[in-house]
Design a protein around this motif. Sequence first.
Motif, PDB file in Angstrom:
ATOM      1  N   ILE A   1      -5.017   4.472  -7.153  1.00 26.11           N
ATOM      2  CA  ILE A   1      -5.011   5.088  -5.955  1.00 26.11           C
ATOM      3  C   ILE A   1      -5.704   6.474  -5.933  1.00 26.11           C
ATOM      4  N   SER A   2      -5.940   6.842  -4.669  1.00 27.87           N
ATOM      5  CA  SER A   2      -6.531   8.219  -4.580  1.00 27.87           C
ATOM      6  C   SER A   2      -6.133   8.664  -3.054  1.00 27.87           C
TER       7      SER A   2
ATOM      8  N   TYR B   1      -2.672   6.981   1.009  1.00 31.05           N
ATOM      9  CA  TYR B   1      -3.742   6.606  -0.236  1.00 31.05           C
ATOM     10  C   TYR B   1      -4.433   5.455   0.067  1.00 31.05           C
ATOM     11  N   GLN B   2      -5.575   5.419  -0.620  1.00 28.93           N
ATOM     12  CA  GLN B   2      -6.536   4.330  -0.685  1.00 28.93           C
ATOM     13  C   GLN B   2      -6.582   3.592  -2.029  1.00 28.93           C
TER      14      GLN B   2
ATOM     15  N   THR C   1      -8.309   2.243  -4.610  1.00 29.65           N
ATOM     16  CA  THR C   1      -9.779   2.230  -5.248  1.00 29.65           C
ATOM     17  C   THR C   1     -10.251   1.220  -6.365  1.00 29.65           C
ATOM     18  N   GLN C   2      -9.143   0.570  -7.137  1.00 28.66           N
ATOM     19  CA  GLN C   2      -9.406  -0.101  -7.838  1.00 28.66           C
ATOM     20  C   GLN C   2      -7.938  -1.167  -8.046  1.00 28.66           C
TER      21      GLN C   2
ATOM     22  N   ALA D   1      -6.304   9.444   0.525  1.00 27.77           N
ATOM     23  CA  ALA D   1      -7.204   8.936   1.627  1.00 27.77           C
ATOM     24  C   ALA D   1      -7.863  10.240   2.113  1.00 27.77           C
TER      25      ALA D   1
ATOM     26  N   ASP E   1       0.848  -1.332   0.106  1.00 32.16           N
ATOM     27  CA  ASP E   1      -0.089  -0.075   0.008  1.00 32.16           C
ATOM     28  C   ASP E   1       0.848   1.321  -0.012  1.00 32.16           C
TER      29      ASP E   1
END
Length: 121
Positions: free
Chosen positions: A118-119, A27-28, A30-31, A121, A23
Amino acid sequence: MGIEDFGGGQTPQADVLVVTTNDVPGYQVTQVIGEVFGLTVRSRHLGSQIGAGLKSMIGGELKGLTKTLVETRNQAMERLVDQARARGANAVLMMRFDVSEAAEVGTEVCAYGTAAVISKA
């Protein structure tokens, strides 16, 4: 040869972030798009083969072969990023390199990882 001849990696302006971690802090994911890879096979030219043979008798770094391997890894990583970008990713997670002999005539280098979006968080 300077230090830049023996390195690689991305510039700060890269549009596809490549990390070796699962990770990215802050950031998270998203897909998850899936596995991507960049592959190249390089043969060594006669001059570097002879030079490496002579150098191996006295010891020390084989700078010509080191430079060739750096260039090869960088090309494999560029191809990895190109494939990730083409599939809509802005990140490659868990990037790794795999290096092996290719039919005793060259070196195969594969950069692989998981393409993702990623985007912040």
